[in-house]
Design a protein around this motif. Structure first.
Motif, PDB file in Angstrom:
ATOM      1  N   PRO A 145       0.802  -1.226   0.000  1.00 43.31           N
ATOM      2  CA  PRO A 145       0.000   0.000   0.000  1.00 43.31           C
ATOM      3  C   PRO A 145       0.837   1.279   0.000  1.00 43.31           C
ATOM      4  N   GLU A 146       2.187   1.117  -0.014  1.00 44.85           N
ATOM      5  CA  GLU A 146       3.102   2.262  -0.073  1.00 44.85           C
ATOM      6  C   GLU A 146       2.828   3.258   1.057  1.00 44.85           C
ATOM      7  N   CYS A 147       2.699   2.715   2.248  1.00 44.92           N
ATOM      8  CA  CYS A 147       2.397   3.533   3.432  1.00 44.92           C
ATOM      9  C   CYS A 147       3.326   3.097   4.555  1.00 44.92           C
ATOM     10  N   SER A 148       4.399   3.841   4.769  1.00 45.71           N
ATOM     11  CA  SER A 148       5.373   3.494   5.802  1.00 45.71           C
ATOM     12  C   SER A 148       4.947   4.059   7.145  1.00 45.71           C
ATOM     13  N   THR A 149       4.924   3.207   8.158  1.00 43.35           N
ATOM     14  CA  THR A 149       4.618   3.656   9.525  1.00 43.35           C
ATOM     15  C   THR A 149       5.755   3.311  10.484  1.00 43.35           C
ATOM     16  N   GLN A 150       6.883   2.870   9.940  1.00 42.22           N
ATOM     17  CA  GLN A 150       8.012   2.479  10.781  1.00 42.22           C
ATOM     18  C   GLN A 150       8.698   3.703  11.376  1.00 42.22           C
ATOM     19  N   GLU A 151       9.190   3.537  12.601  1.00 41.10           N
ATOM     20  CA  GLU A 151       9.980   4.578  13.253  1.00 41.10           C
ATOM     21  C   GLU A 151      11.244   3.923  13.796  1.00 41.10           C
ATOM     22  N   GLY A 152      12.341   4.057  13.075  1.00 41.19           N
ATOM     23  CA  GLY A 152      13.615   3.566  13.561  1.00 41.19           C
ATOM     24  C   GLY A 152      13.938   2.135  13.192  1.00 41.19           C
ATOM     25  N   HIS A 153      13.077   1.467  12.395  1.00 42.32           N
ATOM     26  CA  HIS A 153      13.347   0.080  12.015  1.00 42.32           C
ATOM     27  C   HIS A 153      13.272  -0.041  10.493  1.00 42.32           C
ATOM     28  N   ALA A 154      14.116   0.697   9.785  1.00 41.20           N
ATOM     29  CA  ALA A 154      14.055   0.720   8.327  1.00 41.20           C
ATOM     30  C   ALA A 154      14.241  -0.665   7.729  1.00 41.20           C
ATOM     31  N   ILE A 155      15.021  -1.509   8.380  1.00 39.48           N
ATOM     32  CA  ILE A 155      15.271  -2.851   7.860  1.00 39.48           C
ATOM     33  C   ILE A 155      13.995  -3.675   7.810  1.00 39.48           C
ATOM     34  N   CYS A 159       7.382  -1.151   3.051  1.00 38.74           N
ATOM     35  CA  CYS A 159       6.842  -0.096   2.198  1.00 38.74           C
ATOM     36  C   CYS A 159       7.890   0.967   1.862  1.00 38.74           C
ATOM     37  N   ALA A 160       9.145   0.703   2.181  1.00 37.40           N
ATOM     38  CA  ALA A 160      10.209   1.642   1.833  1.00 37.40           C
ATOM     39  C   ALA A 160      10.318   1.768   0.315  1.00 37.40           C
ATOM     40  N   PRO A 161      10.750   2.916  -0.177  1.00 40.34           N
ATOM     41  CA  PRO A 161      10.904   3.060  -1.633  1.00 40.34           C
ATOM     42  C   PRO A 161      11.787   1.963  -2.214  1.00 40.34           C
ATOM     43  N   GLY A 162      11.345   1.393  -3.308  1.00 40.17           N
ATOM     44  CA  GLY A 162      12.110   0.338  -3.956  1.00 40.17           C
ATOM     45  C   GLY A 162      11.962  -1.031  -3.334  1.00 40.17           C
ATOM     46  N   SER A 163      11.049  -1.177  -2.374  1.00 37.12           N
ATOM     47  CA  SER A 163      10.877  -2.458  -1.691  1.00 37.12           C
ATOM     48  C   SER A 163      10.601  -3.581  -2.687  1.00 37.12           C
ATOM     49  N   ARG A 164      11.172  -4.751  -2.412  1.00 35.32           N
ATOM     50  CA  ARG A 164      10.928  -5.929  -3.253  1.00 35.32           C
ATOM     51  C   ARG A 164       9.678  -6.685  -2.823  1.00 35.32           C
ATOM     52  N   LEU A 165       9.033  -6.241  -1.754  1.00 34.01           N
ATOM     53  CA  LEU A 165       7.923  -6.989  -1.172  1.00 34.01           C
ATOM     54  C   LEU A 165       6.584  -6.345  -1.514  1.00 34.01           C
ATOM     55  N   ASP A 198      -2.813   1.772  16.012  1.00 35.45           N
ATOM     56  CA  ASP A 198      -2.939   3.035  15.294  1.00 35.45           C
ATOM     57  C   ASP A 198      -2.204   2.965  13.958  1.00 35.45           C
ATOM     58  N   ALA A 199      -1.067   2.244  13.925  1.00 39.24           N
ATOM     59  CA  ALA A 199      -0.342   2.062  12.668  1.00 39.24           C
ATOM     60  C   ALA A 199      -1.147   1.214  11.693  1.00 39.24           C
ATOM     61  N   LEU A 200      -1.860   0.220  12.199  1.00 43.85           N
ATOM     62  CA  LEU A 200      -2.727  -0.587  11.335  1.00 43.85           C
ATOM     63  C   LEU A 200      -3.845   0.275  10.763  1.00 43.85           C
ATOM     64  N   GLU A 201      -4.414   1.136  11.574  1.00 45.48           N
ATOM     65  CA  GLU A 201      -5.499   1.993  11.109  1.00 45.48           C
ATOM     66  C   GLU A 201      -5.034   2.890   9.960  1.00 45.48           C
ATOM     67  N   ILE A 202      -3.832   3.450  10.102  1.00 40.67           N
ATOM     68  CA  ILE A 202      -3.268   4.289   9.042  1.00 40.67           C
ATOM     69  C   ILE A 202      -3.054   3.461   7.780  1.00 40.67           C
ATOM     70  N   THR A 203      -2.509   2.266   7.958  1.00 40.33           N
ATOM     71  CA  THR A 203      -2.244   1.388   6.813  1.00 40.33           C
ATOM     72  C   THR A 203      -3.543   0.977   6.126  1.00 40.33           C
ATOM     73  N   LEU A 204      -4.549   0.674   6.919  1.00 31.96           N
ATOM     74  CA  LEU A 204      -5.812   0.226   6.343  1.00 31.96           C
ATOM     75  C   LEU A 204      -6.457   1.335   5.509  1.00 31.96           C
ATOM     76  N   ASP A 205      -6.286   2.582   5.914  1.00 34.83           N
ATOM     77  CA  ASP A 205      -6.771   3.704   5.098  1.00 34.83           C
ATOM     78  C   ASP A 205      -6.069   3.721   3.745  1.00 34.83           C
ATOM     79  N   ALA A 206      -4.761   3.448   3.758  1.00 32.52           N
ATOM     80  CA  ALA A 206      -4.007   3.414   2.500  1.00 32.52           C
ATOM     81  C   ALA A 206      -4.435   2.238   1.635  1.00 32.52           C
ATOM     82  N   VAL A 207      -4.694   1.081   2.259  1.00 29.84           N
ATOM     83  CA  VAL A 207      -5.179  -0.075   1.511  1.00 29.84           C
ATOM     84  C   VAL A 207      -6.527   0.237   0.871  1.00 29.84           C
ATOM     85  N   ALA A 208      -7.400   0.895   1.623  1.00 29.61           N
ATOM     86  CA  ALA A 208      -8.712   1.257   1.083  1.00 29.61           C
ATOM     87  C   ALA A 208      -8.575   2.205  -0.108  1.00 29.61           C
ATOM     88  N   GLU A 209      -7.641   3.142  -0.003  1.00 29.29           N
ATOM     89  CA  GLU A 209      -7.443   4.111  -1.085  1.00 29.29           C
ATOM     90  C   GLU A 209      -6.889   3.429  -2.334  1.00 29.29           C
TER      91      GLU A 209
END
Length: 407
Positions: A145-155, A159-165, A198-209
């Protein structure tokens, strides 16, 4: 039912009282804590109708699966071996599998074990999907869904740019023909890591969009893992609102596949102090366990496990150890890796050689990720039953080091 803190299983006794007779280093898995986590997760399933899976990548100690079985809808696998493990140990449960790319030479065998097969790309769905569909499997596609909610765990950010997943909407529009869409029974997304709802809620909005127009044609939606449901401060009502939103909006069955939540605060790593040294203002305590070998997430995540008896706020890998009279020690392993450091912990006494130290919350991402670098022995695994008895599950030794390297 509330989540338990890391050392509740000791029930007021000291680590030496509980585990002093065990040879160290060793892991101890706690049945009562696993069942308590299971009750919390089953409560979510009962109230919402969602189906909860065990992500074996975080916890695959199959001797403990019977304790979790009453609460599970099934297991989630990342490939052939995990799928087979779930199928063998819990044959009455569902087996779901997602892999970044499936091997052609393993796929026939994988289809013997998996009920749900989730593909990462339209290309893999096109090549292997018809075979899986003909075998009667439920097919899904992982979306991004191209919606990053990570804080400090980039690995851990899929949804990071260029992600293979996962498949983005742009890739979907370019590659998903009507014939491919017709193969699908569901969509899957996995974007969280040790996060609240709360991160799931944000992600679910992106999935819906991005994919809201597709989902009404699906039978199920898998919301992946990373939901820290059994953490004491986790917002379960918000999670349940997210589940109901998906059910009511798109008419789908909702799956969750947490890993950590099933075994959070349900295990220990016991170790003893081998030596104490000083270098300038730093006091080093060398243990018989290793961060690099026995708790890899300490270095990779990075993650700081709680330590019994350490002062609140301990666990920094960066703090200095203060003046020469302080009881702050940098705990590290005996390996040759200079960065084999668990962290700086403050005690109320001077550490002694031979002293038992007990790390908490080490059922997850430990036994399934450990290694024998430097010829380090694998710690044995013990199971603390609900009645307090201890059962040894493994007998690791030299052969386990040798035979993974040759005949």
């Amino acid at each position: 039912m509330t989540a338990r803190p890391p050392f509740a299983a000791l029930r007021g006794r000291t680590p030496e009282d509980c585990f002093g007779r065990l040879a160290t280093p060793c892991y101890i898995l706690d049945e009562a804590a696993l069942r308590q986590n299971g009750e919390i997760l089953k409560g979510v399933a009962d109230r919402t109708g969602a189906k909860l899976l065990l992500a074996q990548k975080a916890f695959s100690n199959y001797d403990c699966y019977p304790a979790l079985a009453p609460y599970l809808a099934g297991t989630e696998a990342s490939g052939l071996f995990e799928a087979r493990l779930g199928w063998e140990i819990l044959p009455e449960k569902e087996v779901h599998v997602f892999c970044g790319a499936y091997r052609d030479d393993e796929f026939d065998e994988l289809l013997r074990y998996a009920d749900h097969v989730v593909f990462n790309s339209p290309a893999q769905l096109s090549r292997l999907g018809p075979q899986a569909k003909a075998a009667g499997k439920s097919l899904g596609l992982r979306i991004n869904p191209e919606c990053s909610t990570q804080e400090g765990h980039a690995i851990y950010d899929p949804c990071a740019p260029g992600s293979r997943l996962g498949t983005t909407r742009e890739q979907w529009d370019a590659k998903m023909t009507p014939d491919l869409v017709a193969l699908l029974d569901g969509l899957h997304f996995h974007t969280l890591c040790e996060q609240d709802s709360d991160a799931l809620e944000i992600t679910l909005d992106a999935v819906a969009e991005k994919f809201g127009d597709v989902l009404p044609r699906m039978k199920w939606l898998n919301m992946g893992g990373g939901h820290h449901v059994t953490r004491p401060d986790y917002d379960i009502p918000r999670l349940e609102r997210c589940i109901r939103f998906a059910q009511e909006t798109w008419g789908v069955t909702v799956y969750l596949e947490p890993g950590e939540a099933w075994a959070l605060n349900a295990g220990f790593l016991a170790s003893r102090v081998l030596d104490v040294t000083e270098n300038g203002s730093v006091k080093n305590a060398i243990l018989d366990c290793s961060a690099a070998c026995h708790m890899p997430d300490v270095i990779e995540m990075p993650y700081m496990p709680p330590l019994y008896g350490a002062a609140e706020g301990s666990g920094s890998r960066d703090q200095g150890s203060g003046d020469d009279n302080s009881n702050v020690y940098r705990l590290g392993g005996p390996s040759c890796l200079s960065g084999d450091v668990i962290g700086d912990y403050e005690f109320d006494h001077a550490l002694q050689i031979g002293e038992l130290v007990l790390f908490g919350d080490l059922a997850i991402y430990s036994t399934c990720k450990n290694n024998t670098f430097n010829g380090m022995p694998l710690p044995n695994i013990w199971y603390r039953r609900a009645d307090g008895s201890l059962e040894q599950l493994t007998d690791f030794g030299y052969r386990d080091f040798k035979y993974r390297l040759g005949r």
